[in-house]
Scaffold this motif. Sequence first.
Motif, mmCIF file in Angstrom:
data_model
loop_
_atom_site.group_PDB
_atom_site.id
_atom_site.type_symbol
_atom_site.label_atom_id
_atom_site.label_comp_id
_atom_site.label_asym_id
_atom_site.label_seq_id
_atom_site.Cartn_x
_atom_site.Cartn_y
_atom_site.Cartn_z
ATOM 1 N N CYS A 253 46.679 58.663 62.661
ATOM 2 C CA CYS A 253 46.718 57.273 62.105
ATOM 3 C C CYS A 253 46.075 57.446 61.041
ATOM 4 C CB CYS A 253 45.718 56.162 63.386
ATOM 5 S SG CYS A 253 45.514 54.759 62.686
ATOM 6 N N GLN A 254 46.560 56.849 59.853
ATOM 7 C CA GLN A 254 46.352 56.673 58.599
ATOM 8 C C GLN A 254 45.642 55.155 58.178
ATOM 9 O OE1 GLN A 254 44.436 56.870 55.910
ATOM 10 N NE2 GLN A 254 45.461 58.513 55.060
ATOM 11 N N PRO A 255 44.785 54.718 58.509
ATOM 12 C CA PRO A 255 44.386 53.282 58.398
ATOM 13 C C PRO A 255 44.078 52.884 57.026
ATOM 14 C CG PRO A 255 42.382 54.476 59.170
ATOM 15 C CD PRO A 255 43.526 55.427 58.930
ATOM 16 N N SER A 256 44.008 53.838 55.946
ATOM 17 C CA SER A 256 43.404 53.326 54.704
ATOM 18 C C SER A 256 44.851 52.580 53.991
ATOM 19 C CB SER A 256 43.462 54.676 53.691
ATOM 20 O OG SER A 256 43.266 54.419 52.497
ATOM 21 N N ILE A 257 44.112 51.689 53.228
ATOM 22 C CA ILE A 257 44.969 50.780 52.226
ATOM 23 C C ILE A 257 44.823 51.347 50.876
ATOM 24 C CG2 ILE A 257 45.140 48.974 54.013
ATOM 25 C CD1 ILE A 257 43.004 47.397 52.124
ATOM 26 N N ASN A 258 44.060 52.165 50.647
ATOM 27 C CA ASN A 258 43.908 52.778 49.321
ATOM 28 C C ASN A 258 44.164 54.271 49.267
ATOM 29 O OD1 ASN A 258 42.321 50.347 48.438
ATOM 30 N ND2 ASN A 258 40.553 50.987 49.353
ATOM 31 N N GLU A 259 45.552 54.308 49.187
ATOM 32 C CA GLU A 259 46.037 55.515 48.852
ATOM 33 C C GLU A 259 47.208 55.739 47.705
ATOM 34 O OE1 GLU A 259 45.535 58.260 50.547
ATOM 35 O OE2 GLU A 259 44.005 57.125 51.819
ATOM 36 N N SER A 260 47.157 56.704 46.768
ATOM 37 C CA SER A 260 48.408 56.912 45.874
ATOM 38 C C SER A 260 49.400 57.900 46.169
ATOM 39 C CB SER A 260 47.864 57.332 44.660
ATOM 40 O OG SER A 260 47.181 58.613 44.726
ATOM 41 N N PHE A 261 49.035 58.754 47.465
ATOM 42 C CA PHE A 261 50.140 59.572 47.764
ATOM 43 C C PHE A 261 49.893 59.753 49.296
ATOM 44 C CE2 PHE A 261 51.699 63.988 48.731
ATOM 45 C CZ PHE A 261 52.887 63.833 48.423
ATOM 46 N N SER A 262 48.581 60.221 49.884
ATOM 47 C CA SER A 262 48.267 60.590 51.111
ATOM 48 C C SER A 262 48.812 62.031 51.609
ATOM 49 C CB SER A 262 48.684 59.566 52.115
ATOM 50 O OG SER A 262 48.284 59.563 53.248
ATOM 51 N N ILE A 263 48.277 63.019 51.044
ATOM 52 C CA ILE A 263 48.373 64.185 51.832
ATOM 53 C C ILE A 263 48.456 64.520 53.429
ATOM 54 C CG2 ILE A 263 47.716 66.797 51.542
ATOM 55 C CD1 ILE A 263 46.564 66.252 48.973
ATOM 56 N N VAL A 264 47.576 63.583 54.000
ATOM 57 C CA VAL A 264 47.395 63.692 55.439
ATOM 58 C C VAL A 264 48.659 63.494 56.070
ATOM 59 C CG1 VAL A 264 44.893 63.505 55.309
ATOM 60 C CG2 VAL A 264 46.191 61.564 55.674
ATOM 61 N N LEU A 265 49.358 62.385 55.357
ATOM 62 C CA LEU A 265 50.759 61.772 56.123
ATOM 63 C C LEU A 265 51.645 63.173 56.026
ATOM 64 C CD1 LEU A 265 51.836 58.545 54.959
ATOM 65 C CD2 LEU A 265 50.630 59.112 56.958
ATOM 66 N N MET A 266 51.484 63.889 54.850
ATOM 67 C CA MET A 266 52.446 64.859 54.815
ATOM 68 C C MET A 266 52.302 66.016 55.424
ATOM 69 S SD MET A 266 54.453 63.691 52.437
ATOM 70 C CE MET A 266 54.271 61.960 51.756
ATOM 71 N N VAL A 277 50.553 53.998 60.185
ATOM 72 C CA VAL A 277 49.805 53.483 58.979
ATOM 73 C C VAL A 277 49.573 52.103 58.693
ATOM 74 C CG1 VAL A 277 51.378 55.590 57.887
ATOM 75 C CG2 VAL A 277 52.130 53.150 57.594
ATOM 76 N N HIS A 278 48.793 51.648 58.058
ATOM 77 C CA HIS A 278 48.543 50.202 57.733
ATOM 78 C C HIS A 278 49.370 49.695 56.999
ATOM 79 C CE1 HIS A 278 46.290 46.541 57.008
ATOM 80 N NE2 HIS A 278 45.315 46.880 57.806
ATOM 81 N N ARG A 279 50.063 48.582 57.279
ATOM 82 C CA ARG A 279 51.086 47.879 56.333
ATOM 83 C C ARG A 279 50.685 47.625 55.050
ATOM 84 N NH1 ARG A 279 52.898 43.968 59.978
ATOM 85 N NH2 ARG A 279 53.384 45.708 61.516
ATOM 86 N N ASP A 280 49.391 47.545 54.858
ATOM 87 C CA ASP A 280 48.878 46.614 53.637
ATOM 88 C C ASP A 280 48.853 47.816 52.471
ATOM 89 O OD1 ASP A 280 48.968 44.198 54.606
ATOM 90 O OD2 ASP A 280 46.931 43.970 55.017
ATOM 91 N N CYS A 281 48.997 49.099 52.887
ATOM 92 C CA CYS A 281 49.161 50.061 51.909
ATOM 93 C C CYS A 281 50.478 50.385 51.601
ATOM 94 C CB CYS A 281 48.451 51.450 52.567
ATOM 95 S SG CYS A 281 48.376 52.628 51.184
ATOM 96 N N GLU A 282 50.716 49.970 50.439
ATOM 97 C CA GLU A 282 52.079 49.924 49.828
ATOM 98 C C GLU A 282 52.823 51.549 50.007
ATOM 99 O OE1 GLU A 282 53.394 47.954 46.181
ATOM 100 O OE2 GLU A 282 52.427 46.408 46.616
ATOM 101 N N VAL A 283 51.914 52.353 49.602
ATOM 102 C CA VAL A 283 52.251 53.963 49.440
ATOM 103 C C VAL A 283 52.722 54.485 50.916
ATOM 104 C CG1 VAL A 283 51.353 56.095 48.745
ATOM 105 C CG2 VAL A 283 50.975 54.286 47.404
ATOM 106 N N THR A 284 51.768 54.305 51.784
ATOM 107 C CA THR A 284 52.064 54.875 53.023
ATOM 108 C C THR A 284 53.119 54.306 53.905
ATOM 109 O OG1 THR A 284 49.981 53.770 54.057
ATOM 110 C CG2 THR A 284 49.662 55.965 53.393
ATOM 111 N N HIS A 285 53.058 52.923 53.706
ATOM 112 C CA HIS A 285 54.349 52.218 54.303
ATOM 113 C C HIS A 285 55.673 52.639 53.528
ATOM 114 C CE1 HIS A 285 56.241 48.354 55.472
ATOM 115 N NE2 HIS A 285 55.908 48.691 56.426
ATOM 116 N N TYR A 286 55.677 52.868 52.307
ATOM 117 C CA TYR A 286 56.730 53.279 51.804
ATOM 118 C C TYR A 286 57.238 54.698 52.221
ATOM 119 C CZ TYR A 286 59.039 55.735 47.702
ATOM 120 O OH TYR A 286 59.935 56.220 46.819
#
Length: 354
Positions: A253-266, A277-286
């Motif tokens: 789970c990546q709840p952050s909405i302040n991400e520019s890439f998110s290495i932990v997802l990768m 992921v949190h839907r309000d983070c455009e980057v992780t949702h993308y």
Amino acid sequence: TCATNHMLWRNDLPPGLTRINGVPVVRFPIDEQARNVARYEALHQRLIGREALEPDEQYEWVQESAHSPLLYLHLERHAREFDFVVFIPYLFGTTYYGTTIAPERSILWPCYHDEIYAYMQPTADVYRSCLGVQFNSYPELRLAERIFGPHPGSAIVGFGLDDFTADGAAFRGEQGLGDRPILLYSGRLEGSKNVHLLLHYFQEYARRRANGWTLVLMGQGPEPIPDHPRIRAVGFRKGQAKLDAYAAATLLCQPSINESFSIVLMESWLAGVPVLVHRDCEVTHYHTLRSRGGLSFRTYGEFETALDQLLRNEGWRRRLGERGRAYVRTEYTWSNCLARFLRSLDKWQQLKQA
């Protein structure tokens, strides 16, 4: 600099030349006496509260940030000996001041989030003055263009990641977790990463569901961790120990909405583990939409539904993880990332010569 903590800015490391993996690194001390920390914190608390500072106060906030006069002096004397000077990330004093010294060869690697600091006038000044801007993802570039307008030197590079093998059973055995489903969080344990929301939602979920997920928190930070039988804090881990934790997870789970890439997802996807992921983070949702490697949530009800569905359907979980792994191995291998970076260098060189 000699600092290792971006909140305290103490000179923890010695100044001067050292080598890291064969690369020469010169560190410069932070001037700990020059800043008015109390004034900085007072302004910062207003920013955290999403209060718009007056322009003079915005520049004062930058002035009272952490600075290294010896670093600035070194740049003044030597910046023009380099093809480019790269500053990362955008919101610290060393970037705001450092980019003013040789803007014609300065590359800003900002790591923008949709946060109040990005909307300040000093931030716009830096963005517009630099030769180039290196972005981690398309949504980050889109955010910058929405706030500041297009930049002729913009380029999307991202990060390169190494594939890996890991032993999830070793982590489970070490932690005594057996075959329990693990919801993993990896990262700093602090409010800016929305950890408090994850803890709140998970405790509500555990209250409603007598059995099921165990939340494992991997990282360090000031966020208080509740004493709860289904919440396990394992601290900061690196190297193989960190990778084994990913491999042990059932879901990240990546709840952050302040991400520019998110290495932990990768990293999670490389372990074949799907993400929430949190839907309000455009980057992780993308990333999640492009990869088809996970789900998103905003409300508690959506969080609960996602955990219930993923717990019941092992085949679906496996397919999500496999898609995520394929996405990282296609988009963010070192060869692809370095190719994008080299194209960016060529672009910035042409702009510099124009």
